[in-house]
Design an enzyme around this catalytic site. Structure first.
Site, PDB file in Angstrom:
ATOM      1  N   VAL A  11       0.830  -1.210   0.000  1.00 50.50           N
ATOM      2  CA  VAL A  11       0.000   0.000   0.000  1.00 50.50           C
ATOM      3  C   VAL A  11       0.867   1.263   0.000  1.00 50.50           C
ATOM      4  O   VAL A  11       0.608   2.205  -0.764  1.00 50.50           O
ATOM      5  CB  VAL A  11      -0.979   0.004   1.204  1.00 50.50           C
ATOM      6  N   VAL A 127     -11.095   0.038   5.748  1.00 46.73           N
ATOM      7  CA  VAL A 127     -12.210  -0.882   5.460  1.00 46.73           C
ATOM      8  C   VAL A 127     -12.560  -0.789   3.975  1.00 46.73           C
ATOM      9  O   VAL A 127     -12.730   0.302   3.439  1.00 46.73           O
ATOM     10  CB  VAL A 127     -13.460  -0.523   6.284  1.00 46.73           C
ATOM     11  N   GLY A 182      -1.039  -9.856  -4.067  1.00 47.58           N
ATOM     12  CA  GLY A 182      -0.907  -8.767  -3.085  1.00 47.58           C
ATOM     13  C   GLY A 182      -2.184  -8.486  -2.318  1.00 47.58           C
ATOM     14  O   GLY A 182      -2.338  -7.416  -1.738  1.00 47.58           O
ATOM     15  N   LYS A 200     -12.457  -5.019  10.633  1.00 49.20           N
ATOM     16  CA  LYS A 200     -13.200  -4.080   9.779  1.00 49.20           C
ATOM     17  C   LYS A 200     -14.629  -3.887  10.279  1.00 49.20           C
ATOM     18  O   LYS A 200     -15.136  -2.765  10.308  1.00 49.20           O
ATOM     19  CB  LYS A 200     -13.177  -4.568   8.333  1.00 49.20           C
TER      20      LYS A 200
HETATM   21  N1  HSE Z   1      -5.964  -8.693   3.296  1.00 53.02           N
HETATM   22  C1  HSE Z   1      -7.011  -7.756   3.124  1.00 53.02           C
HETATM   23  C2  HSE Z   1      -8.102  -8.367   2.253  1.00 53.02           C
HETATM   24  C3  HSE Z   1      -6.448  -6.521   2.482  1.00 53.02           C
HETATM   25  O1  HSE Z   1      -7.845  -9.401   1.646  1.00 53.02           O
HETATM   26  O2  HSE Z   1      -9.208  -7.858   2.199  1.00 53.02           O
HETATM   27  C4  HSE Z   1      -7.355  -5.355   2.499  1.00 53.02           C
HETATM   28  O3  HSE Z   1      -7.698  -4.979   3.786  1.00 53.02           O
END
Ligand code: HSE
Length: 412
Positions: A11, A127, A182, A200
């Site tokens: 990110v 989120v 990723g 979240k």
């Molecule tokens: N690992 C998290 C997902 C990344 O797969 O949603 C984003 O928060």
């Protein structure tokens, strides 16, 4: 205006890339003469990277530089992110983060620190990746009394489930692909065990219902136990299995909050949300149901939300956002066992007909499910709706049955 980014991972590097790629319009929208990335904090070195010269290993460089007004935290994890962010806010620097663990655990405290020092603490990217959800809840839907919020909040698990269902891929192969793309956290167990979605929904519940919700108070189950047999039975029932995070306001002033795999009917707006996409359903008294949909993970989608927060900070240097996020309270989150639900149950038994008869009588009628090529000793059914505690007690009373799988059924 100078910016620092702490954490040059997926990110963080996306933020640097976007700040450069869309530089001119970001400056214009920020209503500043310049928006310059001055430091990148990371313990690693990046030989040959175009931002190599900006990389520093010492946080002191950032905290002691008065020209840095906005600090982006994309390190992930609680420590030292929490200490660094708190120091920045206490020094009057605004902070933008994508770190859901930090916001879920320390959101209330960090917002208080921001308020005390007239700085902003913004976390749109924490989120739903690139999906706008924090601002819509706190601004666009502010006129509503929000009753319920539910969604697919983890891109990695949604990607894995989609690959398993649609491509017949193994769990391990699908996880590897999600990591390669990723999407997954550094430690993917946070994704597959549901902790990422838990953080979240804790953030969303705090924003919707006004009190801090601690992740530890949210009953959380991941997708590691889901089998292709369960996927087939979900189809026979008329839906799909999704990892659903949900929270609801209860009449007694408490809330429910849970993360678990769930059967979602084909007619639900959440059923067709596949791959890395997330969808968040917000139920308000004026708006009814509204669903936010988009890419919930990945470098540039998440960076998009971070950079939007940077622009917001730059536009509102002297004004502070207040999210109405109050302190948490013990007992605020009700036990999931008190919440009403139906359950899908898969079991094996030497006397399957007898167990189904028992289930019919104990639960007062169950809906039996069938799938092709099921082993002879396998049975599956859906119970009527009742408090989960009651259903679990009845299930435990079935004799001669080995319970293989229990999955909740959603009603949206
Ligand atoms: N690992 C998290 C997902 C990344 O797969 O949603 C984003 O928060």
């Amino acid at each position: 205006m100078n910016i620092a980014v702490m954490g040059y991972g997926v990110v963080g590097s996306g933020v640097a890339e976007l700040l450069e790629k869309n530089h001119d319009q970001i400056v214009k929208k920020s209503q500043q003469d310049e928006m310059r990335l001055k430091y990148i904090l990371d313990r690693r070195t990046f030989p040959g990277d175009k931002n190599e010269s900006l990389v520093v290993a010492d946080f002191e460089k950032i905290i002691s530089d008065d020209s840095v007004k906005i600090v982006v935290e994309t390190m992930g994890g609680l420590h030292p992110a929490y200490e660094f962010v708190l120091d920045c806010l206490n020094a009057g620097k605004s902070v933008v983060t994508s770190n859901k663990e930090l916001v879920a655990e320390k959101g209330c405290e960090l917002l208080k620190a921001a308020k005390e020092h007239n700085a902003n603490f913004l976390f749109e990217a924490s989120v739903g990746g690139g999906i706008p959800i924090i601002r819509p809840i706190t601004q666009c839907l502010a006129a509503n009394d929000i009753d319920e919020i539910a969604g697919i909040l983890n891109g990695t698990t949604n990607f894995i489930l989609t690959m398993m269902i649609k491509q017949g891929m193994t769990f391990e192969d699908a996880l590897r692909l999600a990591q390669k793309n990723g999407y997954a956290e550094r430690d993917p167990s946070a994704d597959i065990q549901g902790h990422d979605a838990c953080r979240k929904i804790a953030i969303l519940a705090a924003l919707c219902f006004g009190k801090h919700v601690y992740p530890a108070d949210i009953h959380t189950e991941g997708i590691t136990e889901i089998t292709l047999a369960d996927v087939d039975y979900a189809a026979a029932w008329g839906g799909v299995i999704k990892l659903i995070a949900r929270s609801k306001k209860l009449e007694n002033g408490k809330i429910s909050a849970i993360v678990s795999p769930a059967f979602v009917g084909y007619g639900s707006q959440l059923a067709g949300v596949d791959d890395v996409f997330n969808a968040i359903l917000v139920r308000g008294d004026a708006i009814g149901d509204v669903v936010f949909y988009g890419r919930g993970a990945g470098k540039l989608p998440t960076a998009s939300a971070v950079v939007a927060d940077i622009i917001d900070c730059a536009q509102h240097m002297k004004e502070r956002k207040d999210f109405g996020w109050g302190e948490g309270e013990e007992g605020y989150v009700s036990s999931y066992l008190d919440i009403e639900t139906s359950l899908y149950v898969r079991l094996t038994s030497d006397s399957k007909e007898e167990v189904l008869e028992q289930a019919n009588s104990v639960f007062g009628g169950v809906k039996a499910l069938h799938r092709d090529n099921a082993p002879d000793n396998e049975a599956a059914f859906v119970t009527p709706a009742a408090a989960e505690k009651e259903l679990r007690e009845k299930l435990a009373a079935l004799t001669g049955a080995k319970i293989e799988s229990v999955i909740r059924i959603t009603d949206y």
